[in-house]
Design a protein around this motif. Structure first.
Motif, PDB file in Angstrom:
ATOM      1  N   VAL A  39      34.739  63.202  44.224  1.00 12.58           N
ATOM      2  CA  VAL A  39      33.739  62.927  45.259  1.00 12.58           C
ATOM      3  C   VAL A  39      33.010  61.631  44.932  1.00 12.58           C
ATOM      4  O   VAL A  39      32.655  60.862  45.825  1.00 12.58           O
ATOM      5  N   LEU A  40      32.773  61.412  43.652  1.00  7.40           N
ATOM      6  CA  LEU A  40      32.120  60.188  43.208  1.00  7.40           C
ATOM      7  C   LEU A  40      32.511  59.908  41.768  1.00  7.40           C
ATOM      8  O   LEU A  40      32.874  60.824  41.023  1.00  7.40           O
ATOM      9  N   ASP A  41      32.461  58.639  41.424  1.00  8.46           N
ATOM     10  CA  ASP A  41      32.662  58.213  40.040  1.00  8.46           C
ATOM     11  C   ASP A  41      31.285  57.850  39.522  1.00  8.46           C
ATOM     12  O   ASP A  41      30.832  56.714  39.637  1.00  8.46           O
ATOM     13  N   TYR A  42      30.611  58.845  38.945  1.00  8.68           N
ATOM     14  CA  TYR A  42      29.196  58.685  38.613  1.00  8.68           C
ATOM     15  C   TYR A  42      28.993  57.714  37.466  1.00  8.68           C
ATOM     16  O   TYR A  42      29.686  57.771  36.444  1.00  8.68           O
ATOM     17  N   THR A  43      28.058  56.794  37.640  1.00 12.09           N
ATOM     18  CA  THR A  43      27.605  55.917  36.555  1.00 12.09           C
ATOM     19  C   THR A  43      26.087  55.949  36.532  1.00 12.09           C
ATOM     20  O   THR A  43      25.437  56.135  37.571  1.00 12.09           O
ATOM     21  N   GLU A  44      25.531  55.758  35.356  1.00 12.54           N
ATOM     22  CA  GLU A  44      24.078  55.769  35.209  1.00 12.54           C
ATOM     23  C   GLU A  44      23.465  54.567  35.944  1.00 12.54           C
ATOM     24  O   GLU A  44      24.131  53.529  36.108  1.00 12.54           O
ATOM     25  N   PRO A  45      22.208  54.687  36.406  1.00  9.70           N
ATOM     26  CA  PRO A  45      21.587  53.628  37.209  1.00  9.70           C
ATOM     27  C   PRO A  45      21.637  52.239  36.587  1.00  9.70           C
ATOM     28  O   PRO A  45      21.981  51.262  37.268  1.00  9.70           O
ATOM     29  N   ASP A  46      21.296  52.119  35.314  1.00 15.74           N
ATOM     30  CA  ASP A  46      21.284  50.800  34.678  1.00 15.74           C
ATOM     31  C   ASP A  46      22.687  50.202  34.590  1.00 15.74           C
ATOM     32  O   ASP A  46      22.872  48.989  34.731  1.00 15.74           O
ATOM     33  N   GLU A  47      23.670  51.067  34.380  1.00 15.07           N
ATOM     34  CA  GLU A  47      25.062  50.597  34.323  1.00 15.07           C
ATOM     35  C   GLU A  47      25.522  50.110  35.698  1.00 15.07           C
ATOM     36  O   GLU A  47      26.195  49.089  35.815  1.00 15.07           O
ATOM     37  N   GLN A  48      25.138  50.841  36.726  1.00 14.00           N
ATOM     38  CA  GLN A  48      25.499  50.441  38.084  1.00 14.00           C
ATOM     39  C   GLN A  48      24.856  49.101  38.448  1.00 14.00           C
ATOM     40  O   GLN A  48      25.505  48.201  39.009  1.00 14.00           O
ATOM     41  N   LEU A  49      23.600  48.959  38.114  1.00 14.71           N
ATOM     42  CA  LEU A  49      22.902  47.708  38.400  1.00 14.71           C
ATOM     43  C   LEU A  49      23.543  46.545  37.653  1.00 14.71           C
ATOM     44  O   LEU A  49      23.746  45.455  38.224  1.00 14.71           O
ATOM     45  N   ALA A  50      23.874  46.762  36.387  1.00 13.26           N
ATOM     46  CA  ALA A  50      24.477  45.697  35.587  1.00 13.26           C
ATOM     47  C   ALA A  50      25.808  45.260  36.186  1.00 13.26           C
ATOM     48  O   ALA A  50      26.135  44.056  36.196  1.00 13.26           O
ATOM     49  N   TYR A  51      26.578  46.216  36.681  1.00 14.03           N
ATOM     50  CA  TYR A  51      27.861  45.877  37.288  1.00 14.03           C
ATOM     51  C   TYR A  51      27.675  44.933  38.466  1.00 14.03           C
ATOM     52  O   TYR A  51      28.367  43.919  38.589  1.00 14.03           O
ATOM     53  N   TRP A  52      26.735  45.256  39.339  1.00 21.14           N
ATOM     54  CA  TRP A  52      26.548  44.441  40.534  1.00 21.14           C
ATOM     55  C   TRP A  52      25.831  43.128  40.231  1.00 21.14           C
ATOM     56  O   TRP A  52      26.022  42.133  40.929  1.00 21.14           O
ATOM     57  N   GLN A  53      25.010  43.122  39.184  1.00 25.50           N
ATOM     58  CA  GLN A  53      24.410  41.851  38.773  1.00 25.50           C
ATOM     59  C   GLN A  53      25.501  40.880  38.301  1.00 25.50           C
ATOM     60  O   GLN A  53      25.454  39.676  38.604  1.00 25.50           O
ATOM     61  N   THR A  54      26.475  41.412  37.567  1.00 24.92           N
ATOM     62  CA  THR A  54      27.597  40.580  37.130  1.00 24.92           C
ATOM     63  C   THR A  54      28.409  40.102  38.331  1.00 24.92           C
ATOM     64  O   THR A  54      28.820  38.940  38.410  1.00 24.92           O
ATOM     65  N   ASP A  55      28.624  41.009  39.266  1.00 24.22           N
ATOM     66  CA  ASP A  55      29.370  40.644  40.462  1.00 24.22           C
ATOM     67  C   ASP A  55      28.657  39.549  41.250  1.00 24.22           C
ATOM     68  O   ASP A  55      29.306  38.637  41.789  1.00 24.22           O
ATOM     69  N   PHE A  56      27.343  39.616  41.293  1.00 25.03           N
ATOM     70  CA  PHE A  56      26.553  38.659  42.071  1.00 25.03           C
ATOM     71  C   PHE A  56      26.690  37.235  41.528  1.00 25.03           C
ATOM     72  O   PHE A  56      26.513  36.256  42.266  1.00 25.03           O
ATOM     73  N   GLU A  57      27.012  37.119  40.243  1.00 24.74           N
ATOM     74  CA  GLU A  57      27.142  35.810  39.621  1.00 24.74           C
ATOM     75  C   GLU A  57      28.518  35.175  39.829  1.00 24.74           C
ATOM     76  O   GLU A  57      28.729  34.018  39.482  1.00 24.74           O
ATOM     77  N   LYS A  58      29.438  35.924  40.400  1.00 26.29           N
ATOM     78  CA  LYS A  58      30.793  35.401  40.608  1.00 26.29           C
ATOM     79  C   LYS A  58      30.813  34.360  41.728  1.00 26.29           C
ATOM     80  O   LYS A  58      29.940  34.350  42.595  1.00 26.29           O
ATOM     81  N   PRO A  59      31.805  33.476  41.725  1.00 24.99           N
ATOM     82  CA  PRO A  59      31.928  32.504  42.825  1.00 24.99           C
ATOM     83  C   PRO A  59      32.169  33.221  44.154  1.00 24.99           C
ATOM     84  O   PRO A  59      32.705  34.339  44.183  1.00 24.99           O
ATOM     85  N   VAL A  60      31.769  32.580  45.244  1.00 23.76           N
ATOM     86  CA  VAL A  60      31.998  33.175  46.555  1.00 23.76           C
ATOM     87  C   VAL A  60      33.499  33.278  46.817  1.00 23.76           C
ATOM     88  O   VAL A  60      34.295  32.506  46.292  1.00 23.76           O
ATOM     89  N   ASN A  61      33.853  34.262  47.649  1.00 24.04           N
ATOM     90  CA  ASN A  61      35.261  34.508  47.961  1.00 24.04           C
ATOM     91  C   ASN A  61      35.388  34.645  49.476  1.00 24.04           C
ATOM     92  O   ASN A  61      34.755  35.531  50.081  1.00 24.04           O
ATOM     93  N   ALA A  62      36.157  33.807  50.108  1.00 15.20           N
ATOM     94  CA  ALA A  62      36.291  33.819  51.560  1.00 15.20           C
ATOM     95  C   ALA A  62      36.923  35.109  52.077  1.00 15.20           C
ATOM     96  O   ALA A  62      36.779  35.441  53.255  1.00 15.20           O
ATOM     97  N   ASP A  63      37.601  35.835  51.218  1.00 14.15           N
ATOM     98  CA  ASP A  63      38.188  37.114  51.596  1.00 14.15           C
ATOM     99  C   ASP A  63      37.250  38.239  51.164  1.00 14.15           C
ATOM    100  O   ASP A  63      37.100  38.501  49.968  1.00 14.15           O
ATOM    101  N   PRO A  64      36.606  38.934  52.105  1.00 13.94           N
ATOM    102  CA  PRO A  64      35.637  39.969  51.717  1.00 13.94           C
ATOM    103  C   PRO A  64      36.277  41.291  51.306  1.00 13.94           C
ATOM    104  O   PRO A  64      35.579  42.178  50.818  1.00 13.94           O
ATOM    105  N   LEU A  65      37.583  41.445  51.500  1.00 12.78           N
ATOM    106  CA  LEU A  65      38.221  42.744  51.263  1.00 12.78           C
ATOM    107  C   LEU A  65      38.084  43.260  49.826  1.00 12.78           C
ATOM    108  O   LEU A  65      37.816  44.442  49.618  1.00 12.78           O
ATOM    109  N   PRO A  66      38.268  42.423  48.782  1.00 16.76           N
ATOM    110  CA  PRO A  66      38.062  42.946  47.423  1.00 16.76           C
ATOM    111  C   PRO A  66      36.646  43.477  47.209  1.00 16.76           C
ATOM    112  O   PRO A  66      36.454  44.530  46.577  1.00 16.76           O
ATOM    113  N   LEU A  67      35.661  42.761  47.744  1.00 15.69           N
ATOM    114  CA  LEU A  67      34.277  43.210  47.607  1.00 15.69           C
ATOM    115  C   LEU A  67      34.061  44.531  48.339  1.00 15.69           C
ATOM    116  O   LEU A  67      33.453  45.471  47.798  1.00 15.69           O
TER     117      LEU A  67
END
Length: 489
Positions: A39-67
């Motif tokens: 139903v879900l792949d549970y991760t702790e709040p700080d881990e989830q935030l860290a994942y998306w903070q790292t993602d936010f630093e990536k270069p832009v991608n014209a293809d939104p499908l991976p995101l």
């Protein structure tokens, strides 16, 4: 000149991305409905935030499908039949498609010309539901963003009509109060505090063994409020309560309000949809006598959040809530016109939420709502019987809605640790991700709580859930007994 901005508006790019997204979501829907994946792949709040903070630093991608794929994978999957937690519906796919349409059209509804179709559809949808509730020929209302705003809107209307002074124009120092069940949804308490009623102005009526308001105590609590200098202007009935899904006696509340000339508000956010079922309509007997009612379409009616109806037995009452002038919006601020939504709702730029409900009605008819209510309410009764038949469980109360509260008790040897064991069971289920349920506290004890929101959930899924809880509970009990034995030695 083709700039990044103009390219972002490209119909051709939209066509390509939309086709890819629909394929992606259809694949997701197929996997989720199979029930074979977590139903879900549970991760702790700080881990989830860290994942998306790292993602936010990536270069832009014209293809939104991976995101977008990543967003799906890292979210809870409501369409999985093993999702049995919070009171959120797995939306009908058709409503998601309608959401795509309304998102692109972006019709604000405060003034008619910005939401011509949306305002007309809202009028039809609210009058349809008011008719089903039996509110009468003068009934009507509006849609708003969720039960919290809906309950606040209705109580503001009640205050505008029943308060001793014109609060909107002059403010007030009057000590106002409402009567409400101690099991009512927390948003009623929140609404009252926003209105300035304070703790003293939220008078909570005790509940009986079935967690229903003890309506025979209303008279006592009203008189006590008067002696404390409080002016009660409304009584709120729960249809149904959030923790246990129990329905208050709405007819008794209606009698009391008529006797004392008080506003009767029915919070039917979750369970008001029972009116659409001949089988379960008796649960809301008396709701047709309410001055105002709220019903969430995003709970029992399979519409994405947030879509809530605020309905009035006298449609004209809805214009008393917000009485202010906005000349740049309306030529006549005092006119009671249904087609300028901003006059009656908190939102000015309001979503075109009526389209989702209207599309379902026009495509499937109201029978699909009836089938959903009866499927889920019937399933809850089956589940309660299954739980009651096992000696290692106890049921909080026989369910009236699709909410079931139960407690693992094992063999009774760990009675002083049952709260901790049930909390750990829920935590273990969350980490495993194969089932999603929640917990609640009833009369000071921890109970596991299931909200059966997915009509694709079957008795086989529920049997598997009970087996898994029993297994985890036995392991925890054995571990606790082993630790105690070690400590004693």
């Amino acid at each position: 000149m083709n700039t990044p901005l103009t390219a972002a508006y490209s119909p051709a790019a939209f066509r390509q991305q939309a086709h890819a997204l629909v394929d992606l979501l259809a694949d997701h829907l197929e996997r989720a409905q199979s029930g074979t994946n977590p139903v879900l792949d549970y991760t702790e709040p700080d881990e989830q935030l860290a994942y998306w903070q790292t993602d936010f630093e990536k270069p832009v991608n014209a293809d939104p499908l991976p995101l977008l794929t990543d967003m799906i994978q890292r979210s809870i999957h409501l369409h999985n039949p093993r999702f049995m937690g919070h009171q959120v519906a797995p939306p009908l796919p058709l409503t998601a498609l309608t959401g795509l349409l309304t998102g692109l059209l972006n019709q604000g509804m405060a003034v008619y010309e910005m939401g011509m179709t949306a305002n007309a559809l809202e009028r039809i949808v609210t009058q349809w539901l008011a008719t089903k509730l039996g509110l009468g020929s003068d009934a009507g209302g509006l849609l708003t963003s969720g039960g919290t705003l809906a309950n606040l809107t209705a109580l503001l209307t009640a205050r505008a009509i029943f308060a001793p002074t014109d609060v909107w124009e002059h403010g007030t120092t009057d000590r106002l109060a409402i009567l409400v069940s101690e099991e009512a949804h927390y948003c009623v308490d929140r609404a009252a505090r926003i209105m300035g009623l304070g703790t003293d102005g939220i008078i909570k009526i005790p509940t009986n063994e079935r967690f229903q308001m003890q309506t025979d105590l209303l008279e006592t609590y009203l008189e006590r409020a008067k002696t404390q200098g409080l002016t009660v202007f409304a009584v709120v009935g729960s249809a149904c309560s959030t923790s246990t899904g129990s329905y208050d006696d709405l007819s008794a509340i209606a009698d009391f309000c008529e006797q004392h000339k008080l506003w009767f508000h029915a919070d039917g956010a979750h369970g008001g949809a029972a009116v659409l079922s001949d089988t379960y309509r008796p649960l809301v007997q008396g709701i047709e006598r309410a001055d105002s009612v709220v019903v969430d379409f995003h709970k029992m009616m399979m519409v994405p959040a947030l879509v809530t109806a605020v309905l009035y037995r006298r449609d004209a009452d809805s214009f008393r809530t917000f009485q202010q002038k906005a000349q740049y919006l309306w030529a006549d601020a005092d006119a009671k016109d249904w087609f300028n939504s901003g006059k009656r709702a908190f939102e000015c730029t309001k979503l075109m939420m009526s389209a989702k409900v209207y599309t379902v009605l026009r495509t499937y008819g109201e029978a699909i709502f009836t089938e959903n209510v009866e499927t889920l309410y019937d399933l809850a009764r089956w589940f309660a019987q299954a739980v009651s038949s096992r000696p290692s469980f106890t049921l909080a109360v026989a369910p009236e809605s699709n909410i079931v509260c139960f407690r693992y008790i094992g063999d009774g040897s760990q009675s002083n640790q049952l709260d901790a064991i049930n909390t750990q069971i829920r935590r273990q289920l969350l980490k495993d991700g194969q089932f999603f349920i929640v917990q609640t506290s009833l009369r000071g004890q921890v109970y596991l709580r299931v909200s059966l929101m997915n009509p694709l959930t079957t008795t086989e899924h529920l049997t598997a859930l009970v087996n898994e809880i029993e297994r985890i509970g036995a392991d925890l009990t054995n571990l606790s007994n082993s630790d105690s034995a070690t400590y004693s030695a």
